[in-house]
Design a protein around this motif. Structure first.
Motif, mmCIF file in Angstrom:
data_model
loop_
_atom_site.group_PDB
_atom_site.id
_atom_site.type_symbol
_atom_site.label_atom_id
_atom_site.label_comp_id
_atom_site.label_asym_id
_atom_site.label_seq_id
_atom_site.Cartn_x
_atom_site.Cartn_y
_atom_site.Cartn_z
ATOM 1 N N ASP A 111 0.853 -1.190 0.000
ATOM 2 C CA ASP A 111 0.000 0.000 0.000
ATOM 3 C C ASP A 111 0.889 1.240 0.000
ATOM 4 O OD1 ASP A 111 -2.979 -0.914 0.589
ATOM 5 O OD2 ASP A 111 -1.657 -2.175 1.808
ATOM 6 N N ILE A 112 0.538 2.210 -0.844
ATOM 7 C CA ILE A 112 1.337 3.437 -0.943
ATOM 8 C C ILE A 112 0.425 4.647 -0.760
ATOM 9 C CG2 ILE A 112 2.914 4.815 -2.340
ATOM 10 C CD1 ILE A 112 3.491 2.326 -4.014
ATOM 11 N N TRP A 113 0.696 5.445 0.260
ATOM 12 C CA TRP A 113 0.042 6.751 0.402
ATOM 13 C C TRP A 113 0.955 7.767 -0.261
ATOM 14 C CZ3 TRP A 113 -1.464 2.951 3.633
ATOM 15 C CH2 TRP A 113 -2.812 2.920 4.018
ATOM 16 N N SER A 114 0.373 8.578 -1.143
ATOM 17 C CA SER A 114 1.205 9.450 -1.981
ATOM 18 C C SER A 114 0.384 10.613 -2.512
ATOM 19 C CB SER A 114 1.745 8.614 -3.155
ATOM 20 O OG SER A 114 2.344 9.410 -4.137
ATOM 21 N N ASP A 115 1.083 11.694 -2.853
ATOM 22 C CA ASP A 115 0.453 12.792 -3.590
ATOM 23 C C ASP A 115 1.233 13.007 -4.877
ATOM 24 O OD1 ASP A 115 -1.262 14.806 -4.302
ATOM 25 O OD2 ASP A 115 -0.653 16.223 -2.741
ATOM 26 N N ILE A 116 0.524 13.360 -5.920
ATOM 27 C CA ILE A 116 1.110 13.501 -7.253
ATOM 28 C C ILE A 116 2.170 14.592 -7.288
ATOM 29 C CG2 ILE A 116 0.552 14.148 -9.639
ATOM 30 C CD1 ILE A 116 -2.338 12.896 -8.795
ATOM 31 N N VAL A 117 2.003 15.644 -6.484
ATOM 32 C CA VAL A 117 2.926 16.780 -6.517
ATOM 33 C C VAL A 117 4.027 16.659 -5.452
ATOM 34 C CG1 VAL A 117 1.269 18.368 -7.555
ATOM 35 C CG2 VAL A 117 1.335 18.108 -5.058
ATOM 36 N N CYS A 118 4.203 15.461 -4.923
ATOM 37 C CA CYS A 118 5.223 15.218 -3.892
ATOM 38 C C CYS A 118 6.481 14.659 -4.549
ATOM 39 C CB CYS A 118 4.669 14.234 -2.863
ATOM 40 S SG CYS A 118 5.913 13.412 -1.867
ATOM 41 N N PRO A 119 7.585 15.409 -4.550
ATOM 42 C CA PRO A 119 8.797 14.930 -5.231
ATOM 43 C C PRO A 119 9.350 13.647 -4.633
ATOM 44 C CG PRO A 119 9.274 16.880 -3.898
ATOM 45 C CD PRO A 119 7.793 16.738 -3.934
ATOM 46 N N PHE A 120 9.285 13.518 -3.313
ATOM 47 C CA PHE A 120 9.837 12.319 -2.695
ATOM 48 C C PHE A 120 8.949 11.094 -2.933
ATOM 49 C CE2 PHE A 120 11.885 15.681 -0.048
ATOM 50 C CZ PHE A 120 13.171 15.465 -0.539
ATOM 51 N N CYS A 121 7.673 11.326 -3.252
ATOM 52 C CA CYS A 121 6.811 10.202 -3.629
ATOM 53 C C CYS A 121 7.274 9.621 -4.967
ATOM 54 C CB CYS A 121 5.357 10.655 -3.736
ATOM 55 S SG CYS A 121 4.647 11.189 -2.155
ATOM 56 N N TYR A 122 7.626 10.491 -5.894
ATOM 57 C CA TYR A 122 8.116 10.054 -7.207
ATOM 58 C C TYR A 122 9.451 9.321 -7.042
ATOM 59 C CZ TYR A 122 8.476 10.593 -12.346
ATOM 60 O OH TYR A 122 8.535 10.391 -13.702
ATOM 61 N N ILE A 123 10.340 9.893 -6.246
ATOM 62 C CA ILE A 123 11.641 9.267 -6.008
ATOM 63 C C ILE A 123 11.472 7.955 -5.237
ATOM 64 C CG2 ILE A 123 13.867 9.534 -4.829
ATOM 65 C CD1 ILE A 123 13.615 12.575 -5.395
ATOM 66 N N GLY A 124 10.625 7.968 -4.214
ATOM 67 C CA GLY A 124 10.421 6.772 -3.406
ATOM 68 C C GLY A 124 9.838 5.619 -4.203
ATOM 69 N N ARG A 125 8.862 5.912 -5.073
ATOM 70 C CA ARG A 125 8.286 4.837 -5.898
ATOM 71 C C ARG A 125 9.347 4.274 -6.841
ATOM 72 N NH1 ARG A 125 7.402 1.110 -8.190
ATOM 73 N NH2 ARG A 125 5.535 0.321 -9.252
ATOM 74 N N THR A 126 10.241 5.123 -7.314
ATOM 75 C CA THR A 126 11.326 4.659 -8.180
ATOM 76 C C THR A 126 12.315 3.806 -7.392
ATOM 77 O OG1 THR A 126 11.060 6.661 -9.509
ATOM 78 C CG2 THR A 126 13.083 5.400 -9.828
ATOM 79 N N HIS A 127 12.609 4.194 -6.157
ATOM 80 C CA HIS A 127 13.471 3.373 -5.302
ATOM 81 C C HIS A 127 12.839 1.992 -5.073
ATOM 82 C CE1 HIS A 127 15.940 6.834 -3.262
ATOM 83 N NE2 HIS A 127 16.143 6.730 -4.569
ATOM 84 N N LEU A 128 11.528 1.971 -4.857
ATOM 85 C CA LEU A 128 10.848 0.693 -4.673
ATOM 86 C C LEU A 128 10.999 -0.172 -5.921
ATOM 87 C CD1 LEU A 128 8.952 -1.303 -3.240
ATOM 88 C CD2 LEU A 128 7.026 0.039 -4.128
ATOM 89 N N GLU A 129 10.834 0.414 -7.084
ATOM 90 C CA GLU A 129 10.961 -0.343 -8.329
ATOM 91 C C GLU A 129 12.368 -0.931 -8.473
ATOM 92 O OE1 GLU A 129 9.714 -2.243 -11.640
ATOM 93 O OE2 GLU A 129 8.489 -1.079 -10.250
ATOM 94 N N LYS A 130 13.371 -0.150 -8.136
ATOM 95 C CA LYS A 130 14.747 -0.646 -8.218
ATOM 96 C C LYS A 130 14.995 -1.744 -7.184
ATOM 97 C CE LYS A 130 16.835 3.357 -10.433
ATOM 98 N NZ LYS A 130 17.122 2.573 -11.659
ATOM 99 N N ALA A 131 14.342 -1.638 -6.035
ATOM 100 C CA ALA A 131 14.466 -2.689 -5.022
ATOM 101 C C ALA A 131 13.846 -3.990 -5.528
ATOM 102 C CB ALA A 131 13.793 -2.254 -3.727
ATOM 103 N N ILE A 132 12.721 -3.896 -6.199
ATOM 104 C CA ILE A 132 12.090 -5.093 -6.760
ATOM 105 C C ILE A 132 13.007 -5.725 -7.802
ATOM 106 C CG2 ILE A 132 10.136 -5.929 -8.135
ATOM 107 C CD1 ILE A 132 8.439 -3.744 -6.757
ATOM 108 N N GLU A 133 13.647 -4.892 -8.609
ATOM 109 C CA GLU A 133 14.585 -5.396 -9.617
ATOM 110 C C GLU A 133 15.769 -6.104 -8.965
ATOM 111 O OE1 GLU A 133 15.643 -1.973 -11.862
ATOM 112 O OE2 GLU A 133 13.675 -1.773 -12.817
#
Length: 271
Positions: free
Chosen positions: A4-26
């Motif tokens: 589950d991800i709580w996030s706002d579209i205009v939150c820069p760290f949300c964009y970075i954090g979701r990308t970190h999660l994707e790299k962790a999955i990889e």
């Protein structure tokens, strides 16, 4: 696994954090298996739910005013964010970003969730790119509609949502859930409703969270029960008494095989 991800579209760290999660999955040892059953659920969170529509403001100007710093100081802060984003392959063009109300974008996000997890994920990431890279105003209904259709939503459905209050209750429910859970900032990630990661943590933190949730979700090894004791060792046991079912007697695709009572005897097969 469910994340589950709580996030706002205009939150820069949300964009970075979701990308970190994707790299962790990889990087995750069981990443291929994980992806087959992975469920990512986005939850609405507005950084400023009181921000009025029709009041789009350049991001640096907004931050300077909100935090009482000079535009130059705000620009330096965003340069630092730009560097963090660039390190994971994101193009954060903060100079052209215009802050706006995100309530309608979140409502359409719930429509995307109804269409499937892949479309929901694509929608959230596309709107973040629109805001941080493309300089688009994500409160503009025309922008929301175009991007939603781009990721696979039906235009008629998007229009219906934007021209009504559909999914407003779902957005508020997400925000109320955040309050109950004590979530005061985003991004906030919850793994299998047990383990939380707050903020755009480094990739290795997300890998540890994945490992922890993965290991707990796996069945525990069996502890074998034999003859007269419970054991995980391979110590020899007493000879079976006459008429007893031999230990280890099993049936398989080729029939039922009775293990020999001594090393010199031959197992008998029956069907």
């Amino acid at each position: 696994m469910k994340i589950d991800i709580w996030s706002d579209i205009v939150c820069p760290f949300c964009y970075i954090g979701r990308t970190h999660l994707e790299k962790a999955i990889e990087a995750f040892e069981h990443g291929e298996d994980l992806r087959r059953d992975l469920q990512i659920v986005w939850h609405s969170f507005e950084l400023d739910p009181t921000y009025a529509k029709g009041n789009a403001t350049p991001l640096v100007e907004l931050v300077a005013k909100k935090y009482g710093v000079t535009p130059e100081q705000a620009a330096r802060q965003h340069e630092a964010m730009h560097a963090q984003a660039a390190a994971v392959g994101l193009d954060f063009r903060w100079e052209q970003a215009r802050y706006g109300n995100t309530f309608d974008a979140h409502r359409v996000g719930h429509l995307a969730a109804r269409a499937g997890r892949d479309i929901a994920d694509a929608y959230e990431l596309r709107l973040m790119k629109a805001y941080f890279t493309d300089g688009l105003l994500v409160e503009d209904p025309a922008v929301i509609r175009e991007l939603a259709v781009e990721v696979g939503l039906a235009e008629a459905d998007v229009r219906r949502v934007l021209e009504s209050d559909e999914f407003a209750a779902e957005v508020r429910a997400d925000e109320e859930a955040a309050r109950r859970l004590g979530i005061t900032g985003v991004p906030f990630f919850v793994f299998d409703e047990k383990y939380a990661v707050s903020g755009a943590q480094p990739v290795e933190v997300f890998v540890r969270a994945l490992n922890t949730a993965w290991e707990e979700s796996r069945p525990a090894p069996f502890r074998m029960v034999t003859g007269d004791e419970t054991s995980t060792d391979t110590a020899p046991h007493d000879e079976p008494h006459e008429g007893a079912v031999p230990e280890g007697a099993v049936c398989g695709p080729d029939g039922c095989e009775i293990p020999s009572a001594s090393p010199d005897s031959t197992a008998a097969g029956a069907r």
